[in-house]
Design a protein around this motif. Structure first.
Motif, PDB file in Angstrom:
ATOM      1  N   MET A 149      -3.768   2.329 -12.449  1.00  0.00           N
ATOM      2  CA  MET A 149      -3.767   2.087 -10.967  1.00  0.00           C
ATOM      3  C   MET A 149      -2.773   1.861 -10.042  1.00  0.00           C
ATOM      4  SD  MET A 149      -6.606  -0.352  -9.107  1.00  0.00           S
ATOM      5  CE  MET A 149      -7.459   0.269  -7.535  1.00  0.00           C
ATOM      6  N   SER A 150      -2.782   2.704  -9.154  1.00  0.00           N
ATOM      7  CA  SER A 150      -1.499   2.424  -8.109  1.00  0.00           C
ATOM      8  C   SER A 150      -2.080   1.507  -6.938  1.00  0.00           C
ATOM      9  CB  SER A 150      -1.165   3.810  -7.468  1.00  0.00           C
ATOM     10  OG  SER A 150      -0.156   3.534  -6.432  1.00  0.00           O
ATOM     11  N   LEU A 151      -1.184   0.484  -6.816  1.00  0.00           N
ATOM     12  CA  LEU A 151      -1.484  -0.563  -5.737  1.00  0.00           C
ATOM     13  C   LEU A 151      -1.260  -0.075  -4.358  1.00  0.00           C
ATOM     14  CD1 LEU A 151       0.335  -3.457  -7.458  1.00  0.00           C
ATOM     15  CD2 LEU A 151      -1.978  -3.223  -7.557  1.00  0.00           C
ATOM     16  N   PRO A 152      -2.299  -0.540  -3.553  1.00  0.00           N
ATOM     17  CA  PRO A 152      -2.021  -0.273  -2.030  1.00  0.00           C
ATOM     18  C   PRO A 152      -0.858  -1.202  -1.587  1.00  0.00           C
ATOM     19  CG  PRO A 152      -4.059  -1.374  -2.479  1.00  0.00           C
ATOM     20  CD  PRO A 152      -3.497  -1.046  -3.733  1.00  0.00           C
ATOM     21  N   SER A 153       0.125  -0.787  -1.618  1.00  0.00           N
ATOM     22  CA  SER A 153       1.238  -1.782  -1.289  1.00  0.00           C
ATOM     23  C   SER A 153       1.970  -1.307   0.135  1.00  0.00           C
ATOM     24  CB  SER A 153       2.378  -2.177  -2.253  1.00  0.00           C
ATOM     25  OG  SER A 153       2.925  -0.845  -2.844  1.00  0.00           O
ATOM     26  N   ILE A 154       2.707  -2.168   0.786  1.00  0.00           N
ATOM     27  CA  ILE A 154       3.472  -1.866   1.978  1.00  0.00           C
ATOM     28  C   ILE A 154       4.877  -2.253   1.575  1.00  0.00           C
ATOM     29  CG2 ILE A 154       1.254  -1.701   3.472  1.00  0.00           C
ATOM     30  CD1 ILE A 154       2.312  -4.610   4.420  1.00  0.00           C
ATOM     31  N   THR A 155       5.831  -1.932   2.647  1.00  0.00           N
ATOM     32  CA  THR A 155       6.911  -2.753   2.797  1.00  0.00           C
ATOM     33  C   THR A 155       6.900  -3.580   4.093  1.00  0.00           C
ATOM     34  OG1 THR A 155       8.285  -0.697   1.784  1.00  0.00           O
ATOM     35  CG2 THR A 155       9.699  -2.567   3.227  1.00  0.00           C
ATOM     36  N   PHE A 156       7.234  -5.059   3.699  1.00  0.00           N
ATOM     37  CA  PHE A 156       6.894  -5.843   4.636  1.00  0.00           C
ATOM     38  C   PHE A 156       8.422  -6.018   5.368  1.00  0.00           C
ATOM     39  CE2 PHE A 156       7.157 -10.224   6.749  1.00  0.00           C
ATOM     40  CZ  PHE A 156       6.378 -10.070   7.463  1.00  0.00           C
ATOM     41  N   THR A 157       8.532  -5.906   6.635  1.00  0.00           N
ATOM     42  CA  THR A 157      10.152  -6.341   7.107  1.00  0.00           C
ATOM     43  C   THR A 157       9.749  -7.117   8.322  1.00  0.00           C
ATOM     44  OG1 THR A 157      10.898  -4.232   6.501  1.00  0.00           O
ATOM     45  CG2 THR A 157      12.137  -5.184   8.377  1.00  0.00           C
ATOM     46  N   GLY A 158      10.324  -8.093   8.426  1.00  0.00           N
ATOM     47  CA  GLY A 158      10.294  -9.073   9.651  1.00  0.00           C
ATOM     48  C   GLY A 158      10.783 -10.375   9.134  1.00  0.00           C
ATOM     49  N   PHE A 159      10.126 -11.524   9.815  1.00  0.00           N
ATOM     50  CA  PHE A 159      10.367 -13.060   9.433  1.00  0.00           C
ATOM     51  C   PHE A 159       9.117 -13.608   8.939  1.00  0.00           C
ATOM     52  CE2 PHE A 159      13.682 -11.455  12.301  1.00  0.00           C
ATOM     53  CZ  PHE A 159      15.030 -12.083  11.737  1.00  0.00           C
TER      54      PHE A 159
END
Length: 177
Positions: A1-11
């Motif tokens: 199963m593929s995870l519903p992931s994102i790239t988090f950019t910030g602080f």
């Protein structure tokens, strides 16, 4: 199963015991003792999306008797973050939202495995680098969210670096001996 992931950019932010100000990126305390989203022996770096949330998390149980803390900001560019404040991600992963708020410490003290440890194990095995979760600290509101990292380092794709442009953090723990 593929995870519903994102790239988090910030602080992100972390308020921690001043004793560990010389190593704010280690995650060793969480590895030694465990946390809501890591069992003992699993490294984790607990951060918050707001400074106010970091303070609430660090003052667990003592929100009106403030203890000394070192507040750090971290610059982040991290792939593989699963946002469990998103109903779509919770549904896609088949998570019971009530499990996120489980009394993990009480369960662990009784020798039970908290559902959040099982979830973390599953997400880590699936390649997740971290997870965004609601804060369960006393007085936390709907905007109080944490980002727990299981994979982090100095460079992308898992960059999580403390901001210390002026070299103010101590370099070792000699002042504590």
């Amino acid at each position: 199963m593929s995870l519903p992931s994102i790239t988090f950019t910030g602080f992100v932010y972390r308020a921690h015991h001043p004793r560990w100000a010389y190593d704010p990126e280690s995650g060793l305390g969480a590895s030694r003792h465990g946390g809501r989203f890591n069992r003992p022996g699993t490294a984790a770096l607990y951060t918050a999306l707001r400074m106010e949330t970091a303070w609430l998390e660090a003052q667990q149980g003592f929100p009106f008797k403030a203890q000394p803390m070192t507040m750090c900001g971290y610059e982040v560019h991290c792939d593989g973050v699963v946002d469990l404040t998103s109903n779509a991600a919770i549904d896609a992963l088949g998570i019971d939202p009530g499990d996120l708020a489980c009394p993990w410490e009480d369960m662990a003290d009784r020798g039970e495995t908290p559902p959040t440890w099982q979830l973390a194990d599953r997400l880590i095995a699936g390649g997740a680098a971290g997870v965004i979760i609601p804060s369960f600290a006393d007085h936390a509101g709907p905007y109080d969210r944490n980002l727990v990292f299981w994979k982090w380092g100095k460079d992308a794709p898992y960059k999580v670096c403390v901001v210390d442009d002026h070299g103010r953090l101590p370099k070792d723990d000699r002042s504590w001996k």
